[in-house]
Design an enzyme around this catalytic site. Structure first.
Site, short mmCIF file in Angstrom:
data_model
loop_
_atom_site.label_atom_id
_atom_site.label_comp_id
_atom_site.label_asym_id
_atom_site.label_seq_id
_atom_site.Cartn_x
_atom_site.Cartn_y
_atom_site.Cartn_z
N LYS A 179 0.81 -1.23 0.00
CA LYS A 179 0.00 0.00 0.00
C LYS A 179 0.84 1.28 0.00
CE LYS A 179 -4.24 -1.71 2.17
NZ LYS A 179 -5.23 -1.45 3.24
N ASP B 9 -10.32 3.50 2.09
CA ASP B 9 -10.61 3.04 3.45
C ASP B 9 -11.16 4.18 4.31
OD1 ASP B 9 -9.99 0.34 3.23
OD2 ASP B 9 -7.87 0.65 3.71
P1 NDP Z 1 -1.06 -3.05 10.15
O1 NDP Z 1 -0.18 -4.25 10.03
O2 NDP Z 1 -0.70 -1.79 9.43
O3 NDP Z 1 -1.20 -2.67 11.71
C1 NDP Z 1 -1.45 -3.67 12.65
C2 NDP Z 1 -1.78 -3.04 13.98
O4 NDP Z 1 -2.11 -4.07 14.91
C3 NDP Z 1 -0.63 -2.25 14.61
O5 NDP Z 1 -1.14 -1.15 15.31
C4 NDP Z 1 -0.02 -3.28 15.55
O6 NDP Z 1 0.68 -2.73 16.64
C5 NDP Z 1 -1.28 -3.95 16.05
N1 NDP Z 1 -1.00 -5.26 16.63
C6 NDP Z 1 -0.61 -6.38 15.96
N2 NDP Z 1 -0.46 -7.42 16.82
C7 NDP Z 1 -0.79 -6.91 18.06
C8 NDP Z 1 -0.84 -7.50 19.36
N3 NDP Z 1 -0.55 -8.80 19.55
N4 NDP Z 1 -1.24 -6.72 20.39
C9 NDP Z 1 -1.56 -5.41 20.19
N5 NDP Z 1 -1.50 -4.81 18.99
C10 NDP Z 1 -1.13 -5.56 17.93
O7 NDP Z 1 -2.50 -3.55 9.72
P2 NDP Z 1 -3.73 -2.68 9.17
O8 NDP Z 1 -3.75 -1.40 9.90
O9 NDP Z 1 -3.69 -2.66 7.70
O10 NDP Z 1 -4.98 -3.62 9.58
C11 NDP Z 1 -5.38 -3.74 10.94
C12 NDP Z 1 -6.66 -4.56 10.99
O11 NDP Z 1 -7.72 -3.87 10.34
C13 NDP Z 1 -6.57 -5.94 10.32
O12 NDP Z 1 -7.25 -6.88 11.10
C14 NDP Z 1 -7.27 -5.71 8.99
O13 NDP Z 1 -7.83 -6.91 8.50
C15 NDP Z 1 -8.34 -4.73 9.40
N6 NDP Z 1 -8.81 -3.90 8.29
C16 NDP Z 1 -10.15 -3.92 8.00
C17 NDP Z 1 -10.66 -3.15 6.99
C18 NDP Z 1 -12.10 -3.18 6.70
O14 NDP Z 1 -12.51 -2.68 5.64
N7 NDP Z 1 -12.92 -3.71 7.58
C19 NDP Z 1 -9.78 -2.29 6.15
C20 NDP Z 1 -8.38 -2.33 6.55
C21 NDP Z 1 -7.93 -3.12 7.58
P3 NDP Z 1 2.28 -2.47 16.54
O15 NDP Z 1 2.43 -1.20 15.75
O16 NDP Z 1 2.70 -2.35 17.95
O17 NDP Z 1 2.88 -3.67 15.83
#
Ligand code: NDP
Length: 282
Positions: free
Chosen positions: A70, A106
Site C-alpha cells: 500500500k 478506506d
Molecule cells: P497493520 O499491520 O498496518 O497494523 C497492525 C496493527 O495491529 C498495529 O497497530 C499493531 O501494533 C497492532 N497489533 C498487531 N499485533 C498486536 C498484538 N498482539 N497486540 C496489540 N496490537 C497488535 O494492519 P492494518 O492497519 O492494515 O490492519 C489492521 C486490521 O484492520 C486488520 O485486522 C485488517 O484486516 C483490518 N482492516 C479492515 C478493513 C475493513 O474494511 N474492515 C480495512 C483495513 C484493515 P504495533 O504497531 O505495535 O505492531
C-alpha cells in the site's frame, strides 16, 4: 482505436487468496452490466513494478492494493491523491487517460460505515486501538467529519506518535497501552475502534475484556475485523452497540468501484455478497 470489449480489474498484494474483494466486486460489476472481470493478482515485492506497469493496458480499469504494497506502490504511480498521501496508503488505483492515480478508499469506507450507526459519530470522544494503516484511515475519517477528541493507543508507542505527527494539526492524543491507562481512557470514551490486527483468531482481543465495563452507557464499540470478535461479543453482552468491519469493507469497495466505473455502486448487492462470502468462509 476500438474500445476493448471487456475489461479487467484485480487485487495486487501478497497474499491475496483470503480476500473478499472478488466476491464483493464481481456481483456489483455484473449488476451494473460492466463487462469486466475482477481477478486476484498475487504479486511479490520484486514483481510490483512489472505488475503496476501492466495496469497501463487499455483493458485494465484499475486495481485494489493490499498488504504489503500500500505504501510502496505510491512511487510507481503518476499521481497520488492528497488523501492517500495523508493516509500513508494507496488501496485503489484508477487508470484514466493512460495515467495511474492512487487513491485511498478506506477513509471513506470507515466514515460511511460509522455514519450508518451514528451520523454524529465524530463528535464522540474516541479511543482507537492500533496505529497501522487501518487506524490512520479511521482517524482521518473522524477528523474529516470534524472529530477533535481522538486518542490512539498502540502497542508500539512510537508508531502512534508517527500517526499523530503525520495527521497534525489534527489534535490526536497518544495514550499508553497499559491496562490502567486504557481503563482511564475507556471511562471517557463514547466510541472505541479496534484497528489492530488482533481479533481474527477465536478468543483473542486487543485489550483485557473486563476493561470494557469502564465504558460509559451509550458507548459504541467497533472492530475492523469483519467477523464477530471476542471484543464485540463482550461489548454486546454489556449492552453496548457494536459494529464489525464488514460494512467498512463494503463501503471502501463501493467507493473503489465508483472511481473505476463512474457509476453509482449497488451497495445492497455488495453487502449481500459480503455476507454470503462471510457465511461461506466461516
Ligand atoms: P497493520 O499491520 O498496518 O497494523 C497492525 C496493527 O495491529 C498495529 O497497530 C499493531 O501494533 C497492532 N497489533 C498487531 N499485533 C498486536 C498484538 N498482539 N497486540 C496489540 N496490537 C497488535 O494492519 P492494518 O492497519 O492494515 O490492519 C489492521 C486490521 O484492520 C486488520 O485486522 C485488517 O484486516 C483490518 N482492516 C479492515 C478493513 C475493513 O474494511 N474492515 C480495512 C483495513 C484493515 P504495533 O504497531 O505495535 O505492531
Amino acid at each position: 482505436m476500438d474500445e476493448p470489449k471487456s475489461f479487467r480489474l484485480g487485487l495486487v498484494g501478497d497474499p491475496v487468496g483470503h480476500s473478499f474483494s472478488p466476491a464483493i466486486q464481481q456481483p456489483a460489476l455484473d449488476a451494473l452490466l460492466v463487462p469486466a472481470r475482477y481477478e486476484l493478482w498475487p504479486t511479490s515485492g520484486s514483481d510490483l513494478p512489472h505488475r503496476i506497469a501492466g495496469l497501463r493496458a487499455r483493458e485494465v480499469l484499475g486495481a485494489n492494493v493490499t498488504v504489503p504494497h500500500k505504501l510502496a506502490v505510491m512511487s510507481l504511480l503518476d499521481e497520488v491523491s492528497p488523501l492517500a498521501r495523508r493516509a500513508g496508503a494507496v488501496n485503489t488505483i484508477v487508470r484514466g487517460d493512460g495515467r495511474l492515480l492512487g487513491e485511498n478508499t478506506d477513509v471513506h469506507g470507515f466514515g460511511a460505515a460509522i455514519a450508518e450507526i451514528d451520523p454524529d459519530a465524530s463528535a464522540r470522544p474516541t479511543l482507537i486501538l492500533g496505529a497501522g494503516g487501518a487506524a490512520r484511515a479511521v482517524a482521518l475519517a473522524l477528523v474529516e467529519q470534524g472529530g477533535v477528541r481522538i486518542a490512539v493507543a498502540n502497542r508500539d508507542p512510537g508508531r502512534a506518535a508517527r500517526l499523530a505527527d503525520d495527521l497534525a494539526p489534527a489534535p490526536i492524543r497518544i495514550v499508553g497501552y497499559g491496562d490502567e491507562e486504557l481503563a482511564a481512557e475507556l471511562a471517557g470514551a463514547m466510541l472505541v475502534v479496534n484497528a489492530t490486527s488482533v481479533g481474527w483468531q477465536a478468543g483473542e482481543a486487543p485489550l483485557p475484556l473486563a476493561l470494557l465495563s469502564a465504558l460509559p452507557p451509550g458507548a459504541l464499540v467497533v472492530d475492523l475485523t469483519y467477523r464477530e470478535t471476542a471484543l464485540l461479543v463482550a461489548a454486546g453482552g454489556l449492552g453496548f452497540t457494536t459494529l464489525d468491519g464488514l460494512s467498512m469493507l463494503v463501503h471502501q469497495g463501493a467507493r473503489s468501484l465508483e472511481l473505476w466505473t463512474r457509476r453509482t455502486a449497488p451497495i445492497a448487492v455488495m453487502m449481500e455478497a459480503a455476507l454470503r462470502a462471510r457465511a461461506e468462509r466461516g
